[in-house]
Design a protein around this motif. Structure first.
Motif, short mmCIF file in Angstrom:
data_model
loop_
_atom_site.label_atom_id
_atom_site.label_comp_id
_atom_site.label_asym_id
_atom_site.label_seq_id
_atom_site.Cartn_x
_atom_site.Cartn_y
_atom_site.Cartn_z
N LEU A 178 0.86 -1.18 0.00
CA LEU A 178 0.00 0.00 0.00
C LEU A 178 0.89 1.23 0.00
CD1 LEU A 178 -2.39 -1.92 0.50
CD2 LEU A 178 -3.27 -0.24 2.15
N HIS A 179 0.70 2.07 -1.01
CA HIS A 179 1.53 3.27 -1.19
C HIS A 179 3.02 2.91 -1.23
CE1 HIS A 179 -2.06 5.71 -0.66
NE2 HIS A 179 -2.30 5.09 0.49
N GLY A 180 3.31 1.76 -1.83
CA GLY A 180 4.70 1.37 -2.03
C GLY A 180 5.34 0.65 -0.87
N THR A 181 4.62 0.50 0.24
CA THR A 181 5.17 -0.15 1.43
C THR A 181 4.49 -1.50 1.65
OG1 THR A 181 5.59 2.00 2.46
CG2 THR A 181 5.58 0.07 3.90
N PRO A 182 5.26 -2.59 1.82
CA PRO A 182 4.65 -3.89 2.10
C PRO A 182 3.80 -3.86 3.36
CG PRO A 182 6.96 -4.14 1.52
CD PRO A 182 6.73 -2.67 1.70
N VAL A 183 2.64 -4.50 3.31
CA VAL A 183 1.73 -4.52 4.47
C VAL A 183 1.41 -5.97 4.82
CG1 VAL A 183 0.71 -2.25 4.11
CG2 VAL A 183 -0.29 -4.26 2.97
N ASP A 184 1.06 -6.18 6.09
CA ASP A 184 0.71 -7.50 6.60
C ASP A 184 -0.79 -7.71 6.44
OD1 ASP A 184 0.31 -9.83 7.97
OD2 ASP A 184 1.16 -9.15 9.87
N VAL A 185 -1.18 -8.66 5.57
CA VAL A 185 -2.60 -8.97 5.38
C VAL A 185 -2.86 -10.44 5.75
CG1 VAL A 185 -3.02 -7.20 3.64
CG2 VAL A 185 -2.19 -9.45 2.92
N SER A 186 -2.10 -10.93 6.73
CA SER A 186 -2.17 -12.35 7.07
C SER A 186 -3.40 -12.73 7.90
CB SER A 186 -0.90 -12.76 7.83
OG SER A 186 -0.76 -12.01 9.02
N SER A 187 -4.16 -11.75 8.35
CA SER A 187 -5.42 -12.02 9.04
C SER A 187 -6.39 -10.90 8.67
CB SER A 187 -5.23 -12.06 10.56
OG SER A 187 -4.93 -10.76 11.06
N VAL A 188 -7.68 -11.15 8.92
CA VAL A 188 -8.69 -10.15 8.58
C VAL A 188 -8.45 -8.86 9.38
CG1 VAL A 188 -11.15 -9.59 8.73
CG2 VAL A 188 -10.43 -11.82 7.85
N ASP A 189 -8.16 -8.99 10.66
CA ASP A 189 -7.90 -7.81 11.49
C ASP A 189 -6.74 -6.99 10.92
OD1 ASP A 189 -9.91 -8.41 13.21
OD2 ASP A 189 -8.64 -9.28 14.77
N ARG A 190 -5.67 -7.67 10.50
CA ARG A 190 -4.51 -6.97 9.97
C ARG A 190 -4.81 -6.34 8.61
NH1 ARG A 190 -0.30 -11.71 11.89
NH2 ARG A 190 -0.17 -11.04 14.07
N ALA A 191 -5.62 -7.02 7.80
CA ALA A 191 -6.00 -6.46 6.50
C ALA A 191 -6.82 -5.19 6.68
CB ALA A 191 -6.78 -7.49 5.70
N ILE A 192 -7.74 -5.21 7.65
CA ILE A 192 -8.55 -4.02 7.93
C ILE A 192 -7.66 -2.89 8.44
CG2 ILE A 192 -10.36 -3.07 9.42
CD1 ILE A 192 -11.70 -5.84 9.35
N ALA A 193 -6.75 -3.23 9.34
CA ALA A 193 -5.83 -2.21 9.89
C ALA A 193 -4.95 -1.61 8.81
CB ALA A 193 -4.98 -2.84 10.99
N ALA A 194 -4.62 -2.43 7.79
CA ALA A 194 -3.77 -1.93 6.69
C ALA A 194 -4.53 -1.00 5.76
CB ALA A 194 -3.21 -3.12 5.91
N GLY A 195 -5.89 -1.09 5.78
CA GLY A 195 -6.68 -0.20 4.94
C GLY A 195 -7.49 -0.90 3.86
N LEU A 196 -7.69 -2.23 4.02
CA LEU A 196 -8.47 -2.98 3.04
C LEU A 196 -9.87 -3.27 3.58
CD1 LEU A 196 -5.58 -3.43 1.90
CD2 LEU A 196 -6.26 -5.78 1.36
N ALA A 197 -10.83 -3.35 2.66
CA ALA A 197 -12.19 -3.77 3.00
C ALA A 197 -12.70 -4.67 1.89
CB ALA A 197 -13.11 -2.56 3.15
N TYR A 198 -13.47 -5.68 2.26
CA TYR A 198 -13.97 -6.64 1.29
C TYR A 198 -15.48 -6.81 1.44
CZ TYR A 198 -14.97 -11.21 -0.85
OH TYR A 198 -15.52 -12.22 -1.59
N VAL A 199 -16.23 -6.42 0.42
CA VAL A 199 -17.68 -6.60 0.40
C VAL A 199 -17.97 -7.92 -0.30
CG1 VAL A 199 -19.88 -5.69 -0.43
CG2 VAL A 199 -18.12 -4.12 0.40
N THR A 200 -18.38 -8.93 0.48
CA THR A 200 -18.56 -10.28 -0.04
C THR A 200 -19.73 -10.37 -1.01
OG1 THR A 200 -19.10 -12.55 0.62
CG2 THR A 200 -19.95 -10.80 2.01
N GLU A 201 -19.66 -11.39 -1.90
CA GLU A 201 -20.77 -11.64 -2.82
C GLU A 201 -21.96 -12.24 -2.08
OE1 GLU A 201 -20.01 -14.66 -5.75
OE2 GLU A 201 -18.85 -15.89 -4.36
N ASP A 202 -21.73 -12.84 -0.91
CA ASP A 202 -22.78 -13.50 -0.13
C ASP A 202 -23.17 -12.60 1.04
OD1 ASP A 202 -24.51 -15.17 1.16
OD2 ASP A 202 -23.02 -16.70 1.69
#
Length: 505
Positions: A323-347
């Protein structure tokens, strides 16, 4: 053509809501009759009145079927008369065989003893009718959604169906399976079976329907005859009460710096050792950009999204997310959210929302810390947040205390969006964001996506509807068998180019 069904002045009220207001529906013997309308217009309620889910006495008006007044007290009453409804959420038992599902509740037995030979023989006949080659003993959980729809139709045929009602039958199907199902409806019609189809997919309505009844706000708006030509624009105008010649809202396309960069992403199947599902995928998305991912069902689009979002699918995942050129930890949902990601599921019903909880509770689920002080939830603040997003997204509800399960599909989708927007993400991954949503609500969701891109959010959009990707996206990645097989700018993209990339790679 004689009239098989006539529903006259049907009025159905719930506490504080008039769901149906003097609705009229006339269906001729041997035709395919489509019912169109926005989410919440009253289509499913009308079918529940017809099938006895809402029994006689709980509504005003009359149902005339096969020339006589009909008063159905329950589903068994209507099924005994040959009326069978197949709901959008299939009613099959995954752990039972096809044969057991088809005759569940209607078992072939003598003196309380199951007649398995007769059950399997009759099942084979029904499967041939619907074009399924699977054996009667196949466990339903082992076949795809498209085949499960055909099992539901076989189940209906086992009950000597005269009037078959299909509620959004192709909502979860890819194009090939959808066409097979529609062709089967035409085949059933040729054998005298009358069909009612509820659908938001107007190209499918035009393909099969002889007549279209449009319902808006619980009232009958129009009745259109295919012999006089069915124009999608006319159906849309009657559904939403306004002209919608421009299905996709215009926006200024202005991409900024790269926000998210995914490189050499690999994912292995969580259960089948040695099966790589995502293969060396690399892509990027910029601020203010809507990037689409096209591909057939099973191409790996959802698996890619879920694996990036906190490794919520797959195993032995490798690759890098920046993100913005810096590696981020997305190894868990909590960490992905903290990094700035959000996922709207199809279900949205199974994974996106808690249907028995309120809008207020669902809105803050992904960011409880944002409405808590020292670990204690502040309900007043939670209500304020939910109310703010209700206004911003124009969610139609009398109160944020309303249970999410009582909302229309479009409004449920807005609550899912609100939940993730409250996490203040930089990257929003949208997986089938308008599945099962009517054309008017789709436009509202598209407008929200455009607003997010205007705010500089980076949006990744997965969709099975190619016109949607072409109408909304700045760039489109084409995916096939777990790999990206092409990238197209908006100006050069077309349905033909996307399909050619899929079939030639």
């Amino acid at each position: 053509m004689t009239t098989l069904l006539e529903m006259r002045n049907i009025t159905k009220e719930f506490p504080g809501v008039k769901a149906l207001d003097h609705v009229n529906l006339s269906v001729r013997q041997g035709e395919i009759h489509a019912i169109c309308g926005e989410n919440g217009a009253g289509k499913s309620t009308l079918m529940k009145v017809l099938s006895g889910v809402y029994p006689a006495g709980s509504y005003d008006g009359e149902i005339h079927y096969e020339g006589a007044l009909a008063e159905f007290r329950n589903l068994r009453d209507s099924e005994d008369r040959g009326i069978v409804i197949i709901h959008q959420e299939l009613a099959l038992v995954p752990q039972l065989s096809i044969a057991e599902n088809i005759f569940l509740g209607n078992e072939r037995q003598k003196g309380g003893v199951m007649q398995w030979q007769e059950t399997f023989r009759r099942t084979e006949e029904l499967l041939r009718k619907v074009g399924l080659k699977d054996t009667p003993g196949t466990i339903v959980d082992k076949i795809g959604v498209g085949k499960q729809q055909l099992v539901e139709i076989a189940k209906a045929l086992s009950k000597d169906v005269k009037l078959l009602i299909l509620d959004e039958p192709t909502a979860a199907l890819q194009e090939n399976d959808s066409r097979k199902l529609l062709d089967l409806m035409l085949e059933l019609k040729s054998h005298g079976v009358t069909c009612i189809i509820i659908s938001h997919k107007l190209n499918e309505v035009r393909y099969v329907a002889d007549t279209v009844t449009v319902i808006r706000d619980g009232m009958t708006v129009s009745r259109l005859d295919a012999k006089q030509g069915l124009r999608e624009d006319d159906i849309v105008r009657d559904m939403v009460g306004r002209d919608m010649s421009h299905r996709y809202p215009e926006r200024e396309r202005r991409a900024g710096q790269v926000v998210m960069d995914v490189s050499k992403w690999n994912v292995w199947h969580p259960e089948h050792a040695g099966r790589r599902v995502i293969k060396d995928i690399s892509f990027s998305v910029r601020a203010g950009e809507v990037v689409g991912i096209a591909g057939l069902m099973g191409s790996g689009r959802t698996e890619l999204a879920m694996s990036i979002f906190g490794r919520s699918w797959g195993r032995d995942i490798s690759g890098e997310v920046k993100l913005h050129g810096t590696p981020v930890d997305v190894s868990s949902v909590d960490r992905a959210i903290a990094a700035g990601l959000a996922y709207v599921t199809e279900d949205r019903k199974g994974l996106g929302l808690i249907l028995d909880e309120s809008i207020r509770v669902n809105t803050t689920l992904a960011n409880l810390a944002g409405v808590s002080t020292r670990g204690v939830l502040n309900e007043a603040e939670e209500t304020e947040v939910a109310e703010r997003y209700r206004k911003v997204l124009a969610t139609r509800t009398p109160s944020v205390m309303q249970k999410v399960g009582n909302l229309s599909g479009g409004n449920q989708q807005k609550v899912v969006l609100a939940k993730w927007l409250f996490t203040e993400p930089e990257v929003l991954i949208l997986d089938e964001p308008t599945r099962g949503i009517d054309v008017g609500a789709k436009y509202e969701i598209y407008s929200i996506i455009n607003d997010l891109s205007a705010q500089g959010k980076a949006v990744v959009m997965i969709s099975s509807e190619m016109p949607e990707l072409l109408g909304m996206c700045d760039r489109i990645y084409v995916m096939n068998e777990g790999a990206f097989v092409g990238e197209l700018a908006a100006a050069e993209a077309s349905q033909e180019r996307i399909m050619s990339l899929i079939v030639t790679e």
